[in-house]
Structures are given as C-alpha cells and as structure tokens.
Write a protein that holds these residues in place. Structure first.
Motif, PDB file in Angstrom:
ATOM      1  N   VAL A   1      -9.694  98.535  28.650  1.00 55.17           N
ATOM      2  CA  VAL A   1     -10.940  99.287  28.830  1.00 55.17           C
ATOM      3  C   VAL A   1     -10.660 100.712  29.300  1.00 55.17           C
ATOM      4  N   GLU A   2      -9.787 100.881  30.268  1.00 56.69           N
ATOM      5  CA  GLU A   2      -9.512 102.233  30.755  1.00 56.69           C
ATOM      6  C   GLU A   2      -8.824 103.080  29.693  1.00 56.69           C
ATOM      7  N   PHE A   3      -7.931 102.472  28.918  1.00 56.03           N
ATOM      8  CA  PHE A   3      -7.278 103.215  27.836  1.00 56.03           C
ATOM      9  C   PHE A   3      -8.303 103.705  26.817  1.00 56.03           C
ATOM     10  N   LEU A   4      -9.193 102.801  26.399  1.00 59.91           N
ATOM     11  CA  LEU A   4     -10.207 103.192  25.420  1.00 59.91           C
ATOM     12  C   LEU A   4     -11.188 104.201  26.002  1.00 59.91           C
ATOM     13  N   TYR A   5     -11.506 104.079  27.293  1.00 60.67           N
ATOM     14  CA  TYR A   5     -12.402 105.044  27.929  1.00 60.67           C
ATOM     15  C   TYR A   5     -11.772 106.434  27.944  1.00 60.67           C
ATOM     16  N   ARG A   6     -10.477 106.502  28.286  1.00 53.53           N
ATOM     17  CA  ARG A   6      -9.810 107.798  28.303  1.00 53.53           C
ATOM     18  C   ARG A   6      -9.710 108.390  26.901  1.00 53.53           C
ATOM     19  N   ARG A   7      -9.585 107.535  25.908  1.00 52.53           N
ATOM     20  CA  ARG A   7      -9.405 108.019  24.539  1.00 52.53           C
ATOM     21  C   ARG A   7     -10.725 108.427  23.878  1.00 52.53           C
TER      22      ARG A   7
ATOM     23  N   GLY B   1     -15.897 104.051  23.675  1.00 53.46           N
ATOM     24  CA  GLY B   1     -14.646 103.313  23.673  1.00 53.46           C
ATOM     25  C   GLY B   1     -14.615 102.228  24.744  1.00 53.46           C
ATOM     26  N   ALA B   2     -15.157 102.532  25.914  1.00 53.57           N
ATOM     27  CA  ALA B   2     -15.201 101.542  26.993  1.00 53.57           C
ATOM     28  C   ALA B   2     -16.100 100.368  26.617  1.00 53.57           C
ATOM     29  N   ILE B   3     -17.243 100.676  26.025  1.00 51.61           N
ATOM     30  CA  ILE B   3     -18.151  99.610  25.588  1.00 51.61           C
ATOM     31  C   ILE B   3     -17.478  98.764  24.515  1.00 51.61           C
ATOM     32  N   LEU B   4     -16.784  99.415  23.598  1.00 45.01           N
ATOM     33  CA  LEU B   4     -16.045  98.690  22.566  1.00 45.01           C
ATOM     34  C   LEU B   4     -14.987  97.781  23.195  1.00 45.01           C
ATOM     35  N   GLY B   5     -14.289  98.277  24.209  1.00 34.31           N
ATOM     36  CA  GLY B   5     -13.270  97.478  24.877  1.00 34.31           C
ATOM     37  C   GLY B   5     -13.838  96.271  25.601  1.00 34.31           C
ATOM     38  N   ILE B   6     -15.054  96.381  26.094  1.00 32.23           N
ATOM     39  CA  ILE B   6     -15.685  95.261  26.790  1.00 32.23           C
ATOM     40  C   ILE B   6     -16.239  94.244  25.798  1.00 32.23           C
ATOM     41  N   VAL B   7     -16.831  94.715  24.710  1.00 32.58           N
ATOM     42  CA  VAL B   7     -17.519  93.838  23.759  1.00 32.58           C
ATOM     43  C   VAL B   7     -16.553  93.187  22.762  1.00 32.58           C
ATOM     44  N   ALA B   8     -15.487  93.871  22.410  1.00 35.80           N
ATOM     45  CA  ALA B   8     -14.580  93.395  21.359  1.00 35.80           C
ATOM     46  C   ALA B   8     -14.043  91.977  21.579  1.00 35.80           C
ATOM     47  N   PRO B   9     -13.594  91.591  22.778  1.00 41.12           N
ATOM     48  CA  PRO B   9     -13.088  90.223  22.935  1.00 41.12           C
ATOM     49  C   PRO B   9     -14.143  89.154  22.658  1.00 41.12           C
ATOM     50  N   PHE B  10     -15.394  89.435  23.018  1.00 40.29           N
ATOM     51  CA  PHE B  10     -16.466  88.467  22.769  1.00 40.29           C
ATOM     52  C   PHE B  10     -16.760  88.353  21.272  1.00 40.29           C
ATOM     53  N   VAL B  11     -16.724  89.479  20.569  1.00 43.87           N
ATOM     54  CA  VAL B  11     -16.955  89.461  19.122  1.00 43.87           C
ATOM     55  C   VAL B  11     -15.821  88.712  18.421  1.00 43.87           C
ATOM     56  N   ILE B  12     -14.594  88.957  18.835  1.00 45.75           N
ATOM     57  CA  ILE B  12     -13.452  88.267  18.233  1.00 45.75           C
ATOM     58  C   ILE B  12     -13.526  86.773  18.498  1.00 45.75           C
ATOM     59  N   ALA B  13     -13.821  86.392  19.737  1.00 44.31           N
ATOM     60  CA  ALA B  13     -13.929  84.965  20.071  1.00 44.31           C
ATOM     61  C   ALA B  13     -15.065  84.315  19.306  1.00 44.31           C
TER      62      ALA B  13
END
Length: 50
Positions: free
Chosen positions: A17-23, A28-40
């Motif tokens: 999450v912090e990597f995506l937020y910085r990038r 990016g932070a929202i994507l980092g939080i939501v992505a694992p749930f979408v993949i699962a």
C-alpha cells in the motif's frame, strides 16, 4: 496468533500500500487495499465454477 496476523498486515501495508501510494497517490493506495479482495473473489469464483 494475533502476532502473526499483525505481522502479515504490517508487511502487506508497508510493502504494497505505501509503495503504491508513493507511486500513484490515493488511487494507488486504494488499488493496493482493494486488489487482494478482488483477486481472492476471482479465485473463489473460478473454483466454484470448476
């Protein structure tokens, strides 16, 4: 058990999450939080259809 959950959450938060937020900022932070749930959810859907 709580220590293991805390360690996993901390590694996920600091590594992803912090990597995506910085990038990419907040999107990016929202994507980092939501992505694992979408993949699962996608994996569960695939297993249920098979």
């Amino acid at each position: 058990m709580a220590d293991v959950v805390e360690l996993v959450f901390q590694c996920f938060w600091e590594g992803c999450v912090e990597f995506l937020y910085r990038r990419w900022g907040w999107p990016g932070a929202i994507l980092g939080i939501v992505a694992p749930f979408v993949i699962a959810g996608g994996m569960i859907a695939l297993f249920l259809r098979a």
